[in-house]
Design a protein around this motif. Sequence first.
Motif, PDB file in Angstrom:
ATOM      1  N   SER A 121     -14.319  11.841  -8.692  1.00 54.47           N
ATOM      2  CA  SER A 121     -13.377  12.426  -7.743  1.00 54.47           C
ATOM      3  C   SER A 121     -12.131  11.559  -7.554  1.00 54.47           C
ATOM      4  N   SER A 122     -12.150  10.333  -8.099  1.00 56.61           N
ATOM      5  CA  SER A 122     -11.008   9.440  -7.922  1.00 56.61           C
ATOM      6  C   SER A 122     -11.074   8.318  -8.944  1.00 56.61           C
ATOM      7  N   ARG A 168      -3.750  13.455  -4.580  1.00 64.80           N
ATOM      8  CA  ARG A 168      -2.877  12.537  -3.858  1.00 64.80           C
ATOM      9  C   ARG A 168      -3.097  11.120  -4.365  1.00 64.80           C
ATOM     10  N   VAL A 169      -2.161  10.255  -4.033  1.00 68.67           N
ATOM     11  CA  VAL A 169      -2.262   8.844  -4.362  1.00 68.67           C
ATOM     12  C   VAL A 169      -2.304   8.056  -3.058  1.00 68.67           C
ATOM     13  N   GLU A 178      -5.257   3.994  -5.423  1.00 68.71           N
ATOM     14  CA  GLU A 178      -6.312   4.948  -5.752  1.00 68.71           C
ATOM     15  C   GLU A 178      -5.733   6.347  -5.848  1.00 68.71           C
ATOM     16  N   PHE A 179      -6.133   7.062  -6.902  1.00 67.30           N
ATOM     17  CA  PHE A 179      -5.727   8.449  -7.109  1.00 67.30           C
ATOM     18  C   PHE A 179      -6.931   9.344  -6.831  1.00 67.30           C
ATOM     19  N   LEU A 189      -8.490  12.466 -16.645  1.00 69.08           N
ATOM     20  CA  LEU A 189      -7.501  12.082 -15.635  1.00 69.08           C
ATOM     21  C   LEU A 189      -7.376  10.571 -15.448  1.00 69.08           C
ATOM     22  N   PRO A 190      -8.466   9.813 -15.323  1.00 62.14           N
ATOM     23  CA  PRO A 190      -8.302   8.364 -15.148  1.00 62.14           C
ATOM     24  C   PRO A 190      -7.540   7.708 -16.299  1.00 62.14           C
ATOM     25  N   LEU A 191      -7.739   8.213 -17.517  1.00 61.03           N
ATOM     26  CA  LEU A 191      -7.066   7.619 -18.670  1.00 61.03           C
ATOM     27  C   LEU A 191      -5.598   7.975 -18.708  1.00 61.03           C
TER      28      LEU A 191
END
Length: 609
Positions: A121-122, A168-169, A178-179, A189-191
Motif C-alpha cells: 500500500s506504500s 499522496r506523498v 513515503e508514497f 509503483l515502488p520501482l
Amino acid sequence: MLSFDAVRLTLRAIALGSLIGMGEALAAEAEHALALHGEPRYGPGFEHFDYVNPQAPKGGTLKLANVAALTFDSLHPFILRGTAAEGMGRVFDTLTVQSLDEPFTQYGLIARSIEVADDHSSVRFNLRDTARFHDGEPITADDVAWTFRRLREDGHPRYRAYYADVDRVEVIDPLTVEFHFATTDNAELPLILGQLPVLPAHDWAERDFTATTLTPPLGSGPYRVASVEQGRRIVYERVDDYWAADLPVNRGRYNFDRISYDYYRDGTVALQALKAGEYHLRRENVARNWATAYDTPAVESGLLKRVEIPHDRPAGMQGFFFNTRRAVFADPAVREALAYAFDFEWTNENLFYGAYDRTRSYFQNSELAATGLPSEAELELLEPYRDQLPERVFTEAYAPPDTTDGSRRANLRRALALLRDAGWAVRDGTLTHTESGQPMAFEILLVSPSFERVVLPFKRNLERLGAEVSVRTVDPTQYQNRMEAFDFDMTVHVAPQSLSPGNEQRDFWSCEAAEITGSRNVAGVCDPVIDELVTAVIDAPDREALVTRTRALDRVLQWHFYAIPNWYIDRFRLAYWDRFGRPADNPPYGLALDSWWVDPERAARVDDR
C-alpha cells in the motif's frame, strides 16, 4: 511503591524501547534494491556492477552528435513545452538507479534504502544524509515531495498517467519520504517512484516550473551544464566533488571529464563530420550508411572502428501508425487492408541491404512478444472478453503481410477484397465509401526527408488501390506541435518498450491517454478490453504472470491493426574513433557508454593521424 513520576518514567522507557524495537524491525526490512520479480542480482555489499571497470581512469572528452531536424530550445526536460537538450538526464540524480544486466531492478542512489509495505500500500525511501545538490545544499524529503507534486501537476502530461496510482506523498522526517498508493495491486509503483529525479525546491522558489529556460539548472547528478549554444551545442562537465561518485552503483561510471553534443540537421553532413574527426562516436541507424559509407582509410587502418554490439532490449513497435481518431481509419478492417500495400521485403532488399528483420510484435525482440497461438494461460485471461475481441485473437498467430513468394499483386488483390467487405469500392479509379460517397484520402506526415524513399513506394501501392495519398514533410517544430495535438492521419512512429512493462502502458494504449494532449497514445487507442488488459499487466504479481498478460495485450493490439509494422535490429551499430577503452562485455539491456573511458595512448595515436 513507585512514585507517580517513577511510574511515568518507567512507562516512557518501555514505550521508547518498543519504538526503538519497531525502528530496528523496519530497518531490518529495508532493502538496498528492489527487483520487480525475483531477487536483485547484486547483494547489499556489492562493490560495483559487473559490466564496468572499477579502475577505469577519469579524464578526457567524449564528443557526440545529435542528428535531428529539431534542435533544442530549453534545458528543462520535465515539461511539454520546448525541446530539451540532449543529455540533460546526467544533471539530475534519482532516488534509485537501474542496472542494465537485469530486466528491472532498482538500486539505491539518493535513497539509502527502500521499504515496501507488506500489503504493497506504500513505499518509503530513506535518503542518504550525504546526498547534495551542486550548490552544496542537502537533498531532503521535502525536495522529493515537492518534485513529485510539480511533475504530476505541472510537468509533462505523461507523468499524470505514470503516477496515476499514487494517492499522496508524505514527508516523515527530513530524510524519509513515503508514497501512499490508491491500489495494492501495482507491484511496479515502488520501482517507478525510485526513478523520480529529485529537483531542488529552493532553486525553483522564484521560477515558473511550466516555462522553458536556457538557464543551466541546478542538479545533483554526475555532470553539470558547462556551456550552451542554443540549438547548436551543449557541453557538460563532470562534477569534481560529486557526492555519489564512490557509491557502488556509480563505481567505474561517468569517466569523461566533458561530454558535448553538436547538433546537425542533416545526417549526411553529420556522417562526414564524424569521418573528419569533428566528434568521436556515432550510433549508425542508417543501413545504407553502414553498408557503403565507411570505406575509408581510417577504417582500413583501424583508427575508425565499426562494431556491432548485440543486445536483448525489446525493440518495441516501429511502424506506420494510423490515427484512429480519423473516420477513415476507424474501421480495423480498413487498417488491415492497407497493410497489404507495404512491401517490407522489397524495401529491406533494395533500400536497407537486407539489414533488418520484420517487426510483428509491440514487444519485439523479447519474451514478452506474442508468437504462435495463445497459451492456456493467455486463453484463460482472454476468454471473458471473447465476445468483444476478433475471433482470430484466439485461433490464429498474427503475421504481417509479406511478399517472400513474389505475391505483390496477390497482396493488393487481398487488400481490395478486404476493403470491399468494409464498404469501399473503386469508382472511376478512386476508392470510395459506398454509403457516404467519400473518397479514401489521407496524408502521411513525416519529419525527415530521408524517410520519403521508404514512403513513396508505399504511396504508389496505396494509389494502385485507388486511395488518394499525399506525403508531407514538415519542419520539426510543426511536426512536434501536430503530433502533440494528434493532428495527423498517418505517420511513422516508434512505441518503445522495456522488459518490464507497467504503468507507462496507460500512456500508450488507454482511453484516458487518447484524450491527453502530448500523450504517447499516438494511434488514439480506446478500447475497454485493452484498458483492462493494461491494468492486468500493471497488476501482474510475478514474472510469469507479467509475461502472460503482456503477450495477451500484445495479441489484442496486433489484431486491431493500429500500425503497419516496419522493421527492427537486435544490435547496436557503432562507429567511433579508437580513442577509448571499454569493458570486455556490454550488458544485455542497454549500451553502457558511461562505463567507457579515454585511453591516452589510443587517443594520442588518433590525434596524430
